[in-house]
Design a protein around this motif. Structure first.
Motif, mmCIF file in Angstrom:
data_model
loop_
_atom_site.group_PDB
_atom_site.id
_atom_site.type_symbol
_atom_site.label_atom_id
_atom_site.label_comp_id
_atom_site.label_asym_id
_atom_site.label_seq_id
_atom_site.Cartn_x
_atom_site.Cartn_y
_atom_site.Cartn_z
ATOM 1 N N CYS A 12 0.623 -1.606 0.313
ATOM 2 C CA CYS A 12 0.079 -0.028 0.080
ATOM 3 C C CYS A 12 0.399 1.085 0.250
ATOM 4 N N GLY A 13 0.309 2.673 -0.751
ATOM 5 C CA GLY A 13 1.164 3.908 -0.368
ATOM 6 C C GLY A 13 1.260 4.117 0.731
ATOM 7 N N VAL A 14 1.166 4.146 2.059
ATOM 8 C CA VAL A 14 2.026 3.827 3.266
ATOM 9 C C VAL A 14 2.732 3.497 4.239
ATOM 10 N N THR A 15 3.001 2.316 3.022
ATOM 11 C CA THR A 15 3.926 1.408 3.067
ATOM 12 C C THR A 15 5.058 1.951 2.386
ATOM 13 N N ALA A 16 4.648 2.093 1.366
ATOM 14 C CA ALA A 16 5.713 2.516 0.761
ATOM 15 C C ALA A 16 5.790 4.106 0.651
ATOM 16 N N ALA A 17 5.631 4.530 1.726
ATOM 17 C CA ALA A 17 6.294 5.780 1.833
ATOM 18 C C ALA A 17 6.992 5.878 3.189
ATOM 19 N N ILE A 18 6.298 5.165 4.293
ATOM 20 C CA ILE A 18 7.069 4.803 5.625
ATOM 21 C C ILE A 18 7.986 3.661 5.360
ATOM 22 N N ALA A 19 8.303 3.412 3.757
ATOM 23 C CA ALA A 19 9.836 2.432 3.439
ATOM 24 C C ALA A 19 11.062 3.683 3.556
ATOM 25 N N VAL A 20 10.613 4.534 3.061
ATOM 26 C CA VAL A 20 11.933 5.314 2.837
ATOM 27 C C VAL A 20 11.923 6.149 3.896
ATOM 28 N N ILE A 21 11.623 6.169 5.082
ATOM 29 C CA ILE A 21 11.897 7.369 6.011
ATOM 30 C C ILE A 21 11.799 6.088 7.232
ATOM 31 N N ASP A 22 12.236 5.115 7.277
ATOM 32 C CA ASP A 22 12.330 4.574 8.278
ATOM 33 C C ASP A 22 13.612 4.221 8.834
ATOM 34 N N GLY A 23 13.108 4.219 9.902
ATOM 35 C CA GLY A 23 15.184 4.255 10.734
ATOM 36 C C GLY A 23 14.670 5.338 11.496
ATOM 37 N N LYS A 24 15.524 5.678 11.965
ATOM 38 C CA LYS A 24 16.500 6.899 13.218
ATOM 39 C C LYS A 24 16.384 7.728 12.684
ATOM 40 N N TRP A 25 16.983 7.676 11.644
ATOM 41 C CA TRP A 25 18.233 9.262 11.620
ATOM 42 C C TRP A 25 17.252 9.398 10.100
ATOM 43 N N LYS A 26 16.905 9.681 9.467
ATOM 44 C CA LYS A 26 15.658 9.881 8.045
ATOM 45 C C LYS A 26 15.566 11.080 8.279
ATOM 46 N N THR A 27 14.544 11.092 9.095
ATOM 47 C CA THR A 27 13.540 11.904 9.020
ATOM 48 C C THR A 27 14.289 13.379 9.609
ATOM 49 N N SER A 28 15.063 12.700 10.506
ATOM 50 C CA SER A 28 15.893 14.470 11.500
ATOM 51 C C SER A 28 16.559 14.794 10.183
ATOM 52 N N LEU A 29 17.670 14.559 9.812
ATOM 53 C CA LEU A 29 18.368 14.631 8.047
ATOM 54 C C LEU A 29 17.375 14.935 7.567
ATOM 55 N N LEU A 30 16.138 14.954 6.876
ATOM 56 C CA LEU A 30 15.043 15.550 5.525
ATOM 57 C C LEU A 30 15.193 16.910 6.894
ATOM 58 N N TRP A 31 14.605 17.005 8.538
ATOM 59 C CA TRP A 31 14.648 17.895 8.624
ATOM 60 C C TRP A 31 15.641 19.124 8.852
ATOM 61 N N LEU A 32 16.675 18.797 8.546
ATOM 62 C CA LEU A 32 18.009 19.667 8.829
ATOM 63 C C LEU A 32 18.242 19.919 7.205
ATOM 64 N N LEU A 33 18.013 19.333 6.307
ATOM 65 C CA LEU A 33 18.549 19.543 4.741
ATOM 66 C C LEU A 33 17.046 20.166 4.339
ATOM 67 N N GLU A 34 16.056 20.196 4.609
ATOM 68 C CA GLU A 34 15.021 21.150 4.148
ATOM 69 C C GLU A 34 15.758 22.722 3.949
ATOM 70 N N SER A 35 16.359 22.948 5.313
ATOM 71 C CA SER A 35 17.516 24.151 5.401
ATOM 72 C C SER A 35 17.958 24.672 4.270
#
Length: 116
Positions: A12-35
């Protein structure tokens, strides 16, 4: 969730989306790279708990998933810069409402603990 899930087209689409941000650090890295673009050393200083090996692995996976662009400058010493792709910026924007929901959930947990 395994890395294979990020490549599986039969989920499902939600699983596909979560798969690319899965892990402890990826969301933090995305947030930092937003700047804006960052060198690996800058990212490491901003997230001191992450090891160099894990940072490299997370950035490579994010590059493979099309979220970040890796640019290597031909200078000495070598200079590498990571930035969000348009696809990564789109995902980052979509995570805002999820973050808001998460904060509301944490508030509810805090209230429930205080009430008991």
């Amino acid at each position: 969730m395994t890395r294979l899930r990020a490549q599986d087209t039969n989920v499902c689409g939600v699983t596909a989306a979560i798969a690319v941000i899965d892990g402890k650090w990826k969301t933090s890295l995305l947030w930092l790279l937003e700047s804006g673009p960052h060198r690996p050393g800058e990212l490491r200083r901003r997230v001191p708990e992450i090891s160099e090996k894990v940072l490299t692995q997370a950035l490579r996976e994010m590059e493979t998933d099309g979220l970040v662009h890796r640019e290597v400058h031909d200078v000495l010493p070598p200079k590498t810069v990571y930035s969000l792709t348009e696809f990564g910026r789109e995902l980052s924007g979509l995570l805002g409402p999820l973050s808001d929901w998460g904060h509301r959930r944490l508030d509810r947990l805090t209230e429930a603990r205080a009430a008991s």
